[in-house]
Motif scaffolding. Structure first.
Motif, PDB file in Angstrom:
ATOM      1  N   VAL A 155       0.838  -1.205   0.000  1.00  0.00           N
ATOM      2  CA  VAL A 155       0.000   0.000   0.000  1.00  0.00           C
ATOM      3  C   VAL A 155       0.870   1.251   0.000  1.00  0.00           C
ATOM      4  N   LEU A 156       1.910   1.273   0.817  1.00  0.00           N
ATOM      5  CA  LEU A 156       2.777   2.450   0.874  1.00  0.00           C
ATOM      6  C   LEU A 156       3.532   2.644  -0.444  1.00  0.00           C
ATOM      7  N   ALA A 157       3.884   1.551  -1.111  1.00  0.00           N
ATOM      8  CA  ALA A 157       4.527   1.651  -2.428  1.00  0.00           C
ATOM      9  C   ALA A 157       3.529   2.186  -3.452  1.00  0.00           C
ATOM     10  N   MET A 158       2.297   1.710  -3.385  1.00  0.00           N
ATOM     11  CA  MET A 158       1.256   2.173  -4.299  1.00  0.00           C
ATOM     12  C   MET A 158       1.046   3.671  -4.141  1.00  0.00           C
ATOM     13  N   GLU A 159       1.060   4.128  -2.903  1.00  0.00           N
ATOM     14  CA  GLU A 159       0.868   5.546  -2.628  1.00  0.00           C
ATOM     15  C   GLU A 159       1.937   6.388  -3.339  1.00  0.00           C
ATOM     16  N   LYS A 160       3.146   5.890  -3.379  1.00  0.00           N
ATOM     17  CA  LYS A 160       4.236   6.614  -4.048  1.00  0.00           C
ATOM     18  C   LYS A 160       4.093   6.577  -5.563  1.00  0.00           C
ATOM     19  N   GLU A 161       3.537   5.496  -6.066  1.00  0.00           N
ATOM     20  CA  GLU A 161       3.532   5.264  -7.511  1.00  0.00           C
ATOM     21  C   GLU A 161       2.288   5.797  -8.231  1.00  0.00           C
ATOM     22  N   LEU A 162       1.117   5.677  -7.603  1.00  0.00           N
ATOM     23  CA  LEU A 162      -0.128   6.042  -8.287  1.00  0.00           C
ATOM     24  C   LEU A 162      -0.694   7.343  -7.725  1.00  0.00           C
ATOM     25  N   THR A 163      -1.202   8.175  -8.602  1.00  0.00           N
ATOM     26  CA  THR A 163      -1.852   9.407  -8.203  1.00  0.00           C
ATOM     27  C   THR A 163      -3.357   9.203  -8.230  1.00  0.00           C
ATOM     28  N   ASN A 164      -3.993   9.397  -7.091  1.00  0.00           N
ATOM     29  CA  ASN A 164      -5.439   9.290  -6.980  1.00  0.00           C
ATOM     30  C   ASN A 164      -5.989   8.036  -7.681  1.00  0.00           C
ATOM     31  N   PRO A 165      -5.561   6.851  -7.233  1.00  0.00           N
ATOM     32  CA  PRO A 165      -5.987   5.627  -7.924  1.00  0.00           C
ATOM     33  C   PRO A 165      -7.476   5.339  -7.745  1.00  0.00           C
ATOM     34  N   SER A 166      -8.064   4.773  -8.784  1.00  0.00           N
ATOM     35  CA  SER A 166      -9.452   4.326  -8.709  1.00  0.00           C
ATOM     36  C   SER A 166      -9.501   3.038  -7.890  1.00  0.00           C
ATOM     37  N   GLU A 167     -10.711   2.626  -7.523  1.00  0.00           N
ATOM     38  CA  GLU A 167     -10.842   1.375  -6.783  1.00  0.00           C
ATOM     39  C   GLU A 167     -10.303   0.206  -7.605  1.00  0.00           C
ATOM     40  N   GLU A 168     -10.554   0.229  -8.899  1.00  0.00           N
ATOM     41  CA  GLU A 168     -10.047  -0.829  -9.776  1.00  0.00           C
ATOM     42  C   GLU A 168      -8.520  -0.854  -9.794  1.00  0.00           C
ATOM     43  N   GLU A 169      -7.898   0.326  -9.832  1.00  0.00           N
ATOM     44  CA  GLU A 169      -6.435   0.389  -9.803  1.00  0.00           C
ATOM     45  C   GLU A 169      -5.881  -0.116  -8.472  1.00  0.00           C
ATOM     46  N   ILE A 170      -6.592   0.190  -7.386  1.00  0.00           N
ATOM     47  CA  ILE A 170      -6.166  -0.291  -6.074  1.00  0.00           C
ATOM     48  C   ILE A 170      -6.211  -1.819  -6.049  1.00  0.00           C
ATOM     49  N   TYR A 171      -7.330  -2.382  -6.491  1.00  0.00           N
ATOM     50  CA  TYR A 171      -7.445  -3.848  -6.544  1.00  0.00           C
ATOM     51  C   TYR A 171      -6.335  -4.447  -7.407  1.00  0.00           C
ATOM     52  N   HIS A 172      -6.083  -3.852  -8.547  1.00  0.00           N
ATOM     53  CA  HIS A 172      -5.052  -4.366  -9.453  1.00  0.00           C
ATOM     54  C   HIS A 172      -3.669  -4.313  -8.791  1.00  0.00           C
ATOM     55  N   TYR A 173      -3.365  -3.197  -8.128  1.00  0.00           N
ATOM     56  CA  TYR A 173      -2.056  -3.038  -7.493  1.00  0.00           C
ATOM     57  C   TYR A 173      -1.866  -4.038  -6.361  1.00  0.00           C
ATOM     58  N   LEU A 174      -2.942  -4.296  -5.635  1.00  0.00           N
ATOM     59  CA  LEU A 174      -2.852  -5.193  -4.486  1.00  0.00           C
ATOM     60  C   LEU A 174      -3.020  -6.663  -4.857  1.00  0.00           C
ATOM     61  N   ASN A 175      -3.290  -6.936  -6.125  1.00  0.00           N
ATOM     62  CA  ASN A 175      -3.432  -8.321  -6.582  1.00  0.00           C
ATOM     63  C   ASN A 175      -2.173  -9.104  -6.223  1.00  0.00           C
ATOM     64  N   GLY A 176      -2.348 -10.239  -5.608  1.00  0.00           N
ATOM     65  CA  GLY A 176      -1.197 -11.039  -5.192  1.00  0.00           C
ATOM     66  C   GLY A 176      -0.898 -10.929  -3.712  1.00  0.00           C
ATOM     67  N   ASN A 177      -1.552 -10.000  -3.006  1.00  0.00           N
ATOM     68  CA  ASN A 177      -1.417  -9.930  -1.560  1.00  0.00           C
ATOM     69  C   ASN A 177      -2.546 -10.755  -0.958  1.00  0.00           C
ATOM     70  N   LEU A 178      -2.207 -11.944  -0.525  1.00  0.00           N
ATOM     71  CA  LEU A 178      -3.218 -12.868  -0.040  1.00  0.00           C
ATOM     72  C   LEU A 178      -3.464 -12.696   1.448  1.00  0.00           C
ATOM     73  N   CYS A 179      -4.734 -12.756   1.812  1.00  0.00           N
ATOM     74  CA  CYS A 179      -5.149 -12.655   3.206  1.00  0.00           C
ATOM     75  C   CYS A 179      -6.265 -13.646   3.425  1.00  0.00           C
TER      76      CYS A 179
END
Length: 156
Positions: free
Chosen positions: A106-130
């Motif tokens: 999440v902190l890496a995404m914050e540095k990389e994406l500007t105002n991400p959409s919900e879809e972009e958030i899901y895409h970025y976090l894909n692969g983080n299993l919980c």
């Protein structure tokens, strides 16, 4: 073989095996936030930053990190604490096993994406299993965290 690593702004020179993965090196040095999960770069538990880019350390050879800057959750505690407060507020607490990798992502995404959409958030976090949550609370927390950063003039 000898390698020199910068881990959380501290220089370290150490002996490693040529086939040693960064996950094993970091855990041996006491960076226990770096979790072992799948050993195939599929689950996100071992996420760290190498030169400020997200890396899955379970398949990243330590020798590749020579001369690079490595950041673990221990190196971003203050920012991680701010984000975990949002997780708690959204009822998206986790058992803690996957949390370090998720937070680093999440902190890496914050540095990389500007105002991400919900879809972009899901895409970025894909692969983080919980296995503790259904991700909805986590996504709400991520969105509110990013919105709060923008409101305070800290976000991208």
């Amino acid at each position: 073989m000898k390698v020199t690593l910068t881990i959380n702004n501290s220089n370290r020179t150490l002996d490693v095996r040529p086939d040693e993965f960064l996950l094993d090196t970091l855990r041996r040095l006491g960076y226990l936030s770096v979790q072992r999960g799948c050993d195939t770069s599929s689950c996100g538990l071992c996420a760290i930053w190498v030169d400020d880019e997200i890396v899955l350390s379970c398949t990243y050879l330590t020798v590749r990190a020579t001369g690079k800057s490595i950041t673990t959750l221990e190196g971003v505690r203050d920012e991680a604490k701010k984000f975990t407060d949002f997780l708690a507020d959204e009822g998206a607490e986790q058992c803690g096993y996957c949390a370090p990798g998720f937070i680093m992502t999440v902190l890496a995404m914050e540095k990389e994406l500007t105002n991400p959409s919900e879809e972009e958030i899901y895409h970025y976090l894909n692969g983080n299993l919980c296995r503790c949550t259904g991700y909805k609370g986590q996504i709400r927390a991520v969105k509110k965290y990013l919105e709060s950063k923008v409101a305070r003039g800290e976000g991208r």
